[in-house]
Design an enzyme around this catalytic site. Sequence first.
Site, short mmCIF file in Angstrom:
data_model
loop_
_atom_site.label_atom_id
_atom_site.label_comp_id
_atom_site.label_asym_id
_atom_site.label_seq_id
_atom_site.Cartn_x
_atom_site.Cartn_y
_atom_site.Cartn_z
N ILE A 137 0.82 -1.01 -0.09
CA ILE A 137 -0.08 -0.01 0.04
C ILE A 137 0.87 1.12 0.04
CG2 ILE A 137 -2.16 -0.93 0.93
CD1 ILE A 137 -1.15 -0.19 3.87
N ASP A 138 0.34 2.22 -0.37
CA ASP A 138 1.16 3.56 -0.57
C ASP A 138 1.76 3.98 0.99
OD1 ASP A 138 0.61 3.53 -3.31
OD2 ASP A 138 -1.17 4.71 -3.23
#
Length: 303
Positions: A137-138
Amino acid sequence: MEKFEATITSANENERIDKVLSTFNEEWSRSQVQQWINDGLVTVNGKDIKGNYKCKLDDYIELQIPEPEILDVLPEEMNLDIYYEDSDVLVVNKPKGMVVHPAPGHLSGTLVNGLMAHCKDLSGINGVLRPGIVHRIDKDTSGLLMVAKNDMAHESLVDQLVNKTVLRKYKALVHGNISHDNGTIDAPIGRDKNDRQSMTVTDENSKTAVTHFRVLERFKDYTFVECQLETGRTHQIRVHMKYIGYPLVGDPKYGPKKTMDLGGQALHAGILGFIHPRTKEFLQFEAPLPGEFEELLNKLRKS
């Protein structure tokens, strides 16, 4: 040394070879491709070329991909928020602001550094920089990630991602007031040809991307939504919500210029479910919203 081969179609005709090659793999930057060309690792129709070569229809491209540089990624003691762990898998709640895995020039302070200190047995399938990492995930997105502690678990979890059986639900705050209660965004995502660091909805060199959403709460100028991923493309929720006219609050890349300064997008990977690779039991985990996200919602409720 791995070999990559491709034949130029009309979609890439008359474009520079470095630009074309960088569209085949999202991790190949144009500067990296230029270096490979300078090192003589790229040929067109069996001949060496320069980086400014313009591709012609039916050109046959060969790239000899060099072995990745061996980098020394060191364990770092961190106070990780572990939700589940056994000999095969681990589920961790990543805080906002933390990068998942190291990259050249940025080898410390990542989730991987913390995982290496926490446990010595991580899957080696994704190499030295991404041990155990099955999905990501970012940096500025918080939430749950599954980590593989051996290759058997890694292959099982990847297969589940490919077969779309992993449950991944995110909560997001978006600009605007969504009038309908739920919907599905089915729009392919690929690199933005005008900005290599961004993704966009496009038919060129794109991959299928599907996001389901439902409205949880409405405010005057914002909507609190839950998004469920069917696919897992880079920046998928951020790109899709922008595409339908409701960009994420605080998103510096895809949001409007006038947005809340939250140090990144208001996005949290709150629910994660998967079939355990060994026991075949379905496991599901839920992480509450980070405190600052919950505080923001409470402020909007009072305004």
